[in-house]
Design a protein around this motif. Structure first.
Motif, mmCIF file in Angstrom:
data_model
loop_
_atom_site.group_PDB
_atom_site.id
_atom_site.type_symbol
_atom_site.label_atom_id
_atom_site.label_comp_id
_atom_site.label_asym_id
_atom_site.label_seq_id
_atom_site.Cartn_x
_atom_site.Cartn_y
_atom_site.Cartn_z
ATOM 1 N N GLU A 139 1.673 -17.613 -12.516
ATOM 2 C CA GLU A 139 1.666 -16.264 -12.610
ATOM 3 C C GLU A 139 0.288 -15.362 -12.278
ATOM 4 O O GLU A 139 -0.621 -15.811 -12.808
ATOM 5 N N ASN A 140 0.606 -14.320 -11.615
ATOM 6 C CA ASN A 140 -0.607 -13.403 -10.863
ATOM 7 C C ASN A 140 -1.492 -14.180 -10.052
ATOM 8 O O ASN A 140 -2.347 -13.860 -10.134
ATOM 9 N N GLY A 141 -0.814 -15.421 -9.683
ATOM 10 C CA GLY A 141 -1.501 -16.107 -8.475
ATOM 11 C C GLY A 141 -1.537 -15.528 -7.500
ATOM 12 O O GLY A 141 -0.722 -14.343 -7.033
ATOM 13 N N ILE A 142 -2.520 -15.482 -6.444
ATOM 14 C CA ILE A 142 -2.626 -14.777 -5.198
ATOM 15 C C ILE A 142 -2.517 -15.928 -3.992
ATOM 16 O O ILE A 142 -2.644 -16.895 -4.079
ATOM 17 N N VAL A 143 -2.157 -15.152 -2.772
ATOM 18 C CA VAL A 143 -2.296 -15.919 -1.645
ATOM 19 C C VAL A 143 -3.085 -15.218 -0.568
ATOM 20 O O VAL A 143 -3.164 -13.899 -0.675
ATOM 21 N N LEU A 144 -3.957 -15.945 0.014
ATOM 22 C CA LEU A 144 -4.645 -15.379 0.948
ATOM 23 C C LEU A 144 -4.447 -15.754 2.425
ATOM 24 O O LEU A 144 -4.360 -17.144 2.618
ATOM 25 N N LEU A 145 -4.236 -14.833 3.219
ATOM 26 C CA LEU A 145 -3.732 -15.061 4.703
ATOM 27 C C LEU A 145 -4.779 -14.758 5.573
ATOM 28 O O LEU A 145 -5.232 -13.544 5.552
ATOM 29 N N HIS A 146 -5.189 -15.710 6.444
ATOM 30 C CA HIS A 146 -6.571 -15.430 7.309
ATOM 31 C C HIS A 146 -5.652 -15.119 8.809
ATOM 32 O O HIS A 146 -4.512 -15.470 8.878
ATOM 33 N N ASP A 147 -6.288 -14.419 9.524
ATOM 34 C CA ASP A 147 -5.788 -13.928 10.769
ATOM 35 C C ASP A 147 -4.416 -13.165 10.758
ATOM 36 O O ASP A 147 -3.375 -13.424 11.341
ATOM 37 N N TYR A 148 -4.330 -12.350 9.689
ATOM 38 C CA TYR A 148 -2.894 -11.795 9.218
ATOM 39 C C TYR A 148 -2.462 -10.849 10.338
ATOM 40 O O TYR A 148 -1.214 -10.390 10.105
ATOM 41 N N ARG A 149 -3.344 -10.356 11.117
ATOM 42 C CA ARG A 149 -2.703 -9.246 12.048
ATOM 43 C C ARG A 149 -1.924 -9.940 13.034
ATOM 44 O O ARG A 149 -1.227 -9.265 14.030
ATOM 45 N N ARG A 150 -1.639 -11.295 13.146
ATOM 46 C CA ARG A 150 -0.838 -12.021 14.215
ATOM 47 C C ARG A 150 0.509 -11.344 13.894
ATOM 48 O O ARG A 150 0.975 -11.685 12.669
ATOM 49 N N THR A 151 1.446 -10.981 14.678
ATOM 50 C CA THR A 151 2.703 -10.481 14.611
ATOM 51 C C THR A 151 3.653 -11.608 14.125
ATOM 52 O O THR A 151 4.677 -11.425 13.357
ATOM 53 N N ARG A 152 3.411 -12.894 14.653
ATOM 54 C CA ARG A 152 4.186 -13.976 14.171
ATOM 55 C C ARG A 152 4.238 -14.322 12.848
ATOM 56 O O ARG A 152 4.992 -15.047 12.487
ATOM 57 N N TYR A 153 3.569 -13.637 12.124
ATOM 58 C CA TYR A 153 3.469 -13.991 10.484
ATOM 59 C C TYR A 153 4.022 -13.072 9.840
ATOM 60 O O TYR A 153 4.146 -13.138 8.555
ATOM 61 N N ALA A 154 4.609 -11.996 10.531
ATOM 62 C CA ALA A 154 5.342 -10.911 9.846
ATOM 63 C C ALA A 154 6.438 -11.482 8.934
ATOM 64 O O ALA A 154 6.822 -10.722 7.735
ATOM 65 N N PRO A 155 7.215 -12.496 9.321
ATOM 66 C CA PRO A 155 8.433 -12.583 8.415
ATOM 67 C C PRO A 155 8.030 -12.903 7.051
ATOM 68 O O PRO A 155 8.771 -12.867 6.134
ATOM 69 N N MET A 156 6.817 -13.683 6.789
ATOM 70 C CA MET A 156 6.419 -14.111 5.573
ATOM 71 C C MET A 156 6.290 -12.645 4.303
ATOM 72 O O MET A 156 6.262 -12.856 3.326
ATOM 73 N N MET A 157 6.307 -11.575 5.034
ATOM 74 C CA MET A 157 6.006 -10.248 4.269
ATOM 75 C C MET A 157 7.102 -9.929 3.484
ATOM 76 O O MET A 157 7.123 -9.037 2.537
ATOM 77 N N CYS A 158 8.317 -10.481 3.747
ATOM 78 C CA CYS A 158 9.476 -10.091 2.938
ATOM 79 C C CYS A 158 9.433 -10.834 1.593
ATOM 80 O O CYS A 158 10.256 -10.513 0.734
ATOM 81 N N LEU A 159 8.330 -11.873 1.450
ATOM 82 C CA LEU A 159 8.206 -12.512 0.137
ATOM 83 C C LEU A 159 7.230 -11.871 -0.658
ATOM 84 O O LEU A 159 7.227 -12.063 -2.067
ATOM 85 N N PHE A 160 6.402 -11.043 -0.208
ATOM 86 C CA PHE A 160 5.143 -10.867 -0.855
ATOM 87 C C PHE A 160 4.910 -9.385 -0.858
ATOM 88 O O PHE A 160 5.115 -8.491 0.099
ATOM 89 N N GLU A 161 4.145 -8.826 -1.920
ATOM 90 C CA GLU A 161 3.554 -7.715 -1.778
ATOM 91 C C GLU A 161 2.020 -7.556 -1.425
ATOM 92 O O GLU A 161 1.284 -8.482 -1.850
ATOM 93 N N THR A 162 1.371 -6.763 -0.597
ATOM 94 C CA THR A 162 0.143 -6.656 -0.084
ATOM 95 C C THR A 162 -0.695 -6.084 -1.338
ATOM 96 O O THR A 162 -0.521 -4.943 -1.601
ATOM 97 N N VAL A 163 -1.738 -6.783 -1.724
ATOM 98 C CA VAL A 163 -2.643 -6.370 -2.728
ATOM 99 C C VAL A 163 -3.865 -5.688 -2.224
ATOM 100 O O VAL A 163 -4.443 -4.788 -2.615
ATOM 101 N N TYR A 164 -4.395 -6.408 -1.080
ATOM 102 C CA TYR A 164 -5.623 -5.810 -0.321
ATOM 103 C C TYR A 164 -5.661 -6.286 1.159
ATOM 104 O O TYR A 164 -5.281 -7.562 1.320
#
Length: 567
Positions: A139-164
């Protein structure tokens, strides 16, 4: 954001000046109380996570990579944190059949039944990893994604909200509207669990004396009752596990262990890992050559549905449900062929013929160190099993043993892996609780045969014997070795006799030096009454040897402990 005081200079040079500081500051800002950390992709961040974790209560760091050689290089540069867990998995995982239960690189954390406060996705298969991360965040855990601007990682955004969104990392939290789909039922039926260890004989008892504290603590942590079985049984050793069948008439599930299994603190609840309807065991045939054993078993037991190498399991760690009690009971009543592997071969065949589904435990729940197959590093394990484990380097293949004691008669026999196992267990038991140490036994040293020699004593214990001799008045070199490497710091050296008491050897002197650099670390000096020698190493030194010079007094030592102590 404030600059983090422990930012790593190497990370700056490799990934940019803000890499380490941003990473540490994000955790401090968005996960200030986090204590459990997971990362896919070992590397610079492994060091940073450990530095953060050691400031938190009850820390737990799990780092996963697919490249063992690379990960071992990373691990060698780190202190042996007792809270660090290294894992290496194939990106895809085995595919022998459609019912494979063995995990892959991305799916492994989901099998543990754990949750994590911080998850770093910075390796391979990132979208898959993000899917798993969503399911195991606290609960209240966070995910840190490196190199996040790569478009191939876009599908994961349907699961998460961007905090920062930082320069290097994206901070994510689970999308609230999806959390209801990820909740588990709060109602679970109370199950009765038992943890049992089979112990019979002096060697097994000596192993159990070292491992039992960790096993008892583990049983308590998963709310299981603890038992020792087989001590008073008249059954042969290879049928001893059948005694544990009685527990399954009272308990719903049983974890059955060999005495040489060391369970690390914070190991997950193995009953949460293995489904009720399956037998949980480590399929050693996936990693060790067992084809010939399987072929022999298929012939001996006349199996119509032959057992395959990939499903051959090790019986040192078994998770058994009440519905499979007949598996253990049959070990006490049916015909058992002694080769290959007595009870282990029988249980493999019986599981196959009874059509009991096998849940393939990952290596870390029955980690068998073997330099030719997998690392010997206990940080790769939850359950560290010294099954058949010997030392990578052997100075002696045959040693003296006592044939009879009146008068003393010696005979030579082969030195086996089991003879040195207690020393390895002792070292691991100290290291996993944060003691930086090395433990040696009589097989790690060279001898002047006229003054001392390695010996299996009447109790079956490997010792170094200094026989009583007529005193000539001169000190003679008796034992030297083990040529180990030490990092800088203060070290304490102590020899122990077969009763576990610090050795006092008043007629001997000791010298510590480096054969590689011809440096004297401790000049030859008399043996102190407390038997403790301390010395300081200013920088890493290789080829360290201890030389014992003795006169005529006879003594024995069993092990030598070298411990790094605070200045």
């Amino acid at each position: 954001m404030k600059s983090h005081a422990r930012a790593d200079e190497d990370a700056k040079n490799r990934y940019g000046a803000d890499y380490a500081t941003e990473f540490c500051d994000l955790i401090q800002t968005f996960a200030a109380t986090a204590s459990t950390f997971l990362e896919w992709g070992s590397g610079e961040t492994t060091k940073l996570l450990c530095q953060i974790a050691e400031t938190r209560p009850a820390p737990f760091v799990l780092t996963i990579d697919h490249n063992l050689i690379y990960q071992k290089t990373v691990a060698e540069l780190l202190p042996r944190y007792e809270f660090l867990h290294l894992r290496c998995f194939d990106l895809q995982g085995p595919s022998y059949c459609q019912a494979d239960t063995f995990p892959s690189y991305s799916s492994y954390p989901k099998t543990l039944g754990l949750t994590f406060d911080v998850v770093l996705v910075d390796g391979r298969r990132r979208v898959e990893c993000a899917l798993v991360a969503f399911q195991i965040l606290s609960e209240n855990g966070i995910v840190l994604l490196h190199d996040y601007r790569r478009t191939r990682y876009a599908p994961m955004m349907c699961l998460f909200e961007t905090v920062y969104a930082g320069n290097q990392f994206l901070v994510l939290r689970q999308m609230k509207k999806l959390l209801c789909c990820n909740t588990r039922s709060s109602f679970t039926m109370r199950r009765r669990y038992a943890v049992a260890v089979t112990v019979r004989g002096e060697r097994a008892q000596r192993e159990f004396d070292l491992t039992h504290t960790f096993t008892k603590q583990y049983a308590a942590s998963i709310e299981a009752d603890f038992f020792v079985v087989g001590e008073n049984s008249s059954l042969p050793v290879h049928r001893l596990k059948s005694v544990a069948a009685e527990l399954l008439h009272t308990y719903d599930r049983l974890l059955l262990l060999d005495a040489d299994v060391v369970i690390r603190p914070q190991a997950p609840n193995i009953f949460d890992v293995v489904p009720d309807n399956m037998l949980g065991a480590y399929p050693e045939g996936l990693f060790f050559p067992r084809k010939d054993w399987c072929s022999e078993l298929n012939v001996l037991y006349e199996l119509t549905d032959p057992i395959q190498e990939h499903e051959y399991f090790n019986s040192g760690v078994l998770v058994i449900s009440q519905q499979h009690v007949a598996l253990l009971e049959s070990l006490g009543t049916d015909v058992v062929f002694g080769h290959p592997q007595f009870e282990q071969g029988f249980l493999n065949i019986k599981r196959k013929s009874a059509n009991i589904p096998l849940y393939a435990l990952s290596q870390d729940f029955n980690f068998i160190p073997n330099t030719s197959v997998q690392p010997t590093d206990w940080r790769y394990a939850f359950f560290y099993h010294l099954a058949g484990s010997g030392k990578g380097k052997r100075l002696h293949t045959r040693v003296w043993s006592i044939a009879d004691e009146w008068p003393m008669t010696y005979t030579k026999r082969d030195l086996t892996a089991a003879d040195t196992r207690v020393t390895l267990i002792r070292e691991v038991c100290l290291q996993i609780v944060g003691v930086e140490c090395k433990v040696f036994d009589a097989s790690d040293f060279y001898y002047n045969d006229s003054q001392a020699f390695p010996l299996i004593n009447a109790a079956g214990v490997l010792i170094a014997r200094f026989p009583e001799k007529k005193c000539s008045g001169f000190l003679e070199l008796a034992v030297f070795g083990p040529y180990c490497d030490l990092r800088s710091g203060r070290w304490r050296l102590q020899y122990f006799d077969p009763d576990g008491v610090g050795l006092y050897f008043p007629s001997a002197e000791l010298e510590v030096s480096s054969s590689a650099t011809e440096t004297i670390i401790i000049s030859r000096r008399p043996w102190p009454e407390d038997g403790i020698f301390e010395f300081y190493v200013e920088e890493k030194i290789i080829g360290v040897e201890f030389k014992i010079f003795r006169r005529g007094q006879g003594v024995d030592f069993e092990n030598v402990r070298l411990t790094r102590v605070a200045d």
